[in-house]
Structure formats: C-alpha cells, structure tokens
Design a protein around this motif. Structure first.
Motif, mmCIF file in Angstrom:
data_model
loop_
_atom_site.group_PDB
_atom_site.id
_atom_site.type_symbol
_atom_site.label_atom_id
_atom_site.label_comp_id
_atom_site.label_asym_id
_atom_site.label_seq_id
_atom_site.Cartn_x
_atom_site.Cartn_y
_atom_site.Cartn_z
ATOM 1 N N GLU A 299 0.838 -1.205 0.000
ATOM 2 C CA GLU A 299 0.000 0.000 0.000
ATOM 3 C C GLU A 299 0.872 1.253 0.000
ATOM 4 O O GLU A 299 0.993 1.964 1.001
ATOM 5 C CB GLU A 299 -0.960 -0.026 1.188
ATOM 6 C CG GLU A 299 -2.048 -1.092 1.009
ATOM 7 C CD GLU A 299 -3.038 -1.137 2.156
ATOM 8 O OE1 GLU A 299 -2.616 -0.911 3.313
ATOM 9 O OE2 GLU A 299 -4.228 -1.420 1.895
ATOM 10 N N VAL A 300 1.505 1.498 -1.147
ATOM 11 C CA VAL A 300 2.339 2.689 -1.316
ATOM 12 C C VAL A 300 1.717 3.530 -2.429
ATOM 13 O O VAL A 300 0.808 3.076 -3.129
ATOM 14 C CB VAL A 300 3.795 2.307 -1.674
ATOM 15 C CG1 VAL A 300 4.475 1.640 -0.492
ATOM 16 C CG2 VAL A 300 3.831 1.392 -2.909
ATOM 17 N N PHE A 301 2.211 4.777 -2.569
ATOM 18 C CA PHE A 301 1.636 5.670 -3.581
ATOM 19 C C PHE A 301 2.743 6.210 -4.479
ATOM 20 O O PHE A 301 3.454 7.147 -4.100
ATOM 21 C CB PHE A 301 0.903 6.829 -2.903
ATOM 22 C CG PHE A 301 0.110 7.669 -3.877
ATOM 23 C CD1 PHE A 301 -1.170 7.292 -4.255
ATOM 24 C CD2 PHE A 301 0.652 8.818 -4.431
ATOM 25 C CE1 PHE A 301 -1.906 8.050 -5.163
ATOM 26 C CE2 PHE A 301 -0.073 9.586 -5.337
ATOM 27 C CZ PHE A 301 -1.352 9.200 -5.706
ATOM 28 N N GLN B 205 2.617 10.642 -0.259
ATOM 29 C CA GLN B 205 2.224 9.293 0.201
ATOM 30 C C GLN B 205 1.541 9.297 1.576
ATOM 31 O O GLN B 205 0.479 8.681 1.740
ATOM 32 C CB GLN B 205 3.426 8.344 0.195
ATOM 33 C CG GLN B 205 3.049 6.944 0.661
ATOM 34 C CD GLN B 205 4.124 5.925 0.350
ATOM 35 O OE1 GLN B 205 4.311 5.557 -0.778
ATOM 36 N NE2 GLN B 205 4.840 5.477 1.377
ATOM 37 N N PRO B 206 2.097 9.977 2.572
ATOM 38 C CA PRO B 206 1.462 9.902 3.896
ATOM 39 C C PRO B 206 0.077 10.532 3.967
ATOM 40 O O PRO B 206 -0.689 10.212 4.872
ATOM 41 C CB PRO B 206 2.443 10.663 4.808
ATOM 42 C CG PRO B 206 3.710 10.756 4.049
ATOM 43 C CD PRO B 206 3.346 10.742 2.617
ATOM 44 N N ILE B 207 -0.253 11.437 3.029
ATOM 45 C CA ILE B 207 -1.578 12.070 3.138
ATOM 46 C C ILE B 207 -2.664 11.233 2.450
ATOM 47 O O ILE B 207 -3.844 11.535 2.573
ATOM 48 C CB ILE B 207 -1.601 13.519 2.583
ATOM 49 C CG1 ILE B 207 -1.416 13.531 1.061
ATOM 50 C CG2 ILE B 207 -0.571 14.387 3.280
ATOM 51 C CD1 ILE B 207 -1.575 14.921 0.460
ATOM 52 N N ILE B 208 -2.264 10.178 1.728
ATOM 53 C CA ILE B 208 -3.258 9.330 1.059
ATOM 54 C C ILE B 208 -3.527 8.115 1.945
ATOM 55 O O ILE B 208 -2.603 7.361 2.255
ATOM 56 C CB ILE B 208 -2.741 8.822 -0.316
ATOM 57 C CG1 ILE B 208 -2.181 9.971 -1.159
ATOM 58 C CG2 ILE B 208 -3.854 8.051 -1.050
ATOM 59 C CD1 ILE B 208 -3.181 10.851 -1.803
ATOM 60 N N PRO B 209 -4.780 7.897 2.364
ATOM 61 C CA PRO B 209 -5.068 6.708 3.177
ATOM 62 C C PRO B 209 -4.627 5.436 2.436
ATOM 63 O O PRO B 209 -4.847 5.332 1.221
ATOM 64 C CB PRO B 209 -6.595 6.749 3.330
ATOM 65 C CG PRO B 209 -6.975 8.167 3.086
ATOM 66 C CD PRO B 209 -5.978 8.716 2.109
#
Ligand code: SF4
Length: 243
Positions: A156-158, A188-192
């Motif tokens: 689960e990465v962006f 990445q950290p701001i996307i659930p």
C-alpha cells in the motif's frame, strides 16, 4: 456543496480524508481502475516502468515487446547480450543507450543480491527494505520502486507520477512549491493506504483525459465542485456536485 460553489482554498487536514475518499469514489466510478498495462511479476514491472521513464506512452509501449522478444523470456540474457542489440531494441523509445546500461546494471545487481535474476525474494521482505533495495538499483527512484511495490507486490504505497502530482496539486492537496523530489514523501502519507492504488491509477486516467497538463477541461470535469483551481482555468465555470 451548493450549486455554483467552487472550493477556493486548499484542503484542511481534518477534511482531507473525506475529500480524498469522495474524489476517489468519483474517479473510480468513471475510470474503474482500468489497467494501465502494468505487470504482475515484479521483475517484469521493474523493467516495464524503467522503459516508461521520461518517455511518451506510445514510444515505450513499442519497446516492451521488442525487448521481450530479444531476451526470449529470460531477463538474465540482458547480461550476456551485446549492449548494441539492447540499444537497438530500445531505440524507438528514446534514451536507448541510457536505458540499456541501466537495465543491464539492474539485472546484474539483482543476480548479485539474490543469486538469480528474480525479484521473488522481495515478497518476504518488509516495505522499507523492499523500497531501499529497489532504490539502490541503477536509475530507480521512488516512483519506479513504488510502482513495483504497488502493482506487483501488493504493497500500500503511492507512486507519484506526473499526472498524480499535477492533479493533486490542482485539487489543493499539494502546495505548488513542493519540489518534485520531495513530493513523493510529501504525498504518500496524506493518502489513506486503502485509497493509494485506486487513486494512483484513476488520477493517471484523469490526468491523461480531462485534467491535462496544457489545457485542463474544467467545464467537463466531475471534480470541479471540489477543485480550488477550477475557476483559475475557467473563470466562467459554474459547478454543482456531480456525486
Ligand atoms: S476542475 Fe480542472 S483543474 Fe480541477 S481537477 Fe478538474 S480539470 Fe483539473
């Protein structure tokens, strides 16, 4: 949101999650996370994404089958083949010499680390080790590493590609002054986590077809009522919620 209203400011932290969830829902309804041609095998994906780096879509889609034919199903052949033959197979995609060197370097490094030309051992490694290893390979940055992780290893990465970055910036999630290099670890950290894959895929579709780089089609955009940039591109826009 009322008819005629358009968001004017960037998203506040508290409302970010619900805004992203709503945007993801609308994007999914339109694009259905349609395949972008990514590969299930992590080594295939690594090589496929490498071919796409700074290359127009039409160009790299042609070099992938050419390279597959050249190695005849075995990527380890990239080590033994004369470099000029690899360059020849990649020529139509541009940067052929650079890409040939990188591919050979990657395959050599993978063999050195795992004793064979395979990325299957990554399946048993934690995210941070997987990303660190992939980014140690020649020419592999955060976007390529996270594409391999997301598309082929189910992590689960962006990955932040140019479409994702542009659309998220226009939508107010990324300040315009965040540098490209820093944007990977900013976004990445701001996307659930559960929205990362569908948002990545569908933002690319949206960036290619509606929120294009040179002329965003805000009057046709089903995100316009949520977008603080809509009116700057189309001062006459009148939006209503299209949920
Ligand atoms: S309203 Fe315009 S700027 Fe905003 S996401 Fe849609 S096309 Fe892009």
């Amino acid at each position: 949101m009322a008819v005629g209203a358009v968001r004017k400011k960037t998203y506040h932290r508290r409302s970010r999650y619900s805004a992203l969830a709503e945007i993801s829902r609308r994007l999914e309804r339109r694009y259905r996370s349609a395949s972008l041609g990514n590969k299930a095998n992590p080594l295939d994906e690594l090589i496929y994404i490498q071919l796409s780096v700074r290359t127009p879509e039409g160009a790299y889609l042609g070099t992938w089958p050419a390279l597959r034919r050249l190695v005849n199903g075995s990527w380890s052949r990239l080590i033994r083949l004369p470099e000029r033959r690899i360059v020849q197979a990649l020529r139509s995609g541009g940067m052929a010499g650079v890409k040939a060197k990188r591919l050979r370097g990657m395959v050599r490094a993978i063999k050195k680390r795992f004793g064979r030309v395979s990325l299957s051992p990554l399946k048993a490694m934690p995210d941070d080790e997987v990303e660190a290893f992939l980014r140690s390979l020649p020419g592999v940055g955060p976007k390529v590493a996270r594409c391999v992780m997301m598309y082929s290893l189910g992590r689960e990465v962006f990955p932040v590609d140019s479409h994702c970055r542009r659309v998220l910036t226009r939508l107010g999630f990324v300040p315009r002054n965040v540098e490209i290099k820093a944007s990977h670890d900013f976004i990445q950290p701001i996307i659930p986590p559960h929205l990362r894959r569908p948002l990545h895929v569908n933002l690319i579709h949206h960036g290619r077809t509606v929120c294009t780089s040179s002329r965003p089609r805000c009057s046709e955009c089903f995100l316009a009522d949520l977008c603080p940039s809509a009116r700057s591109y189309d001062p006459n826009i009148l939006t209503a919620s299209r949920s």
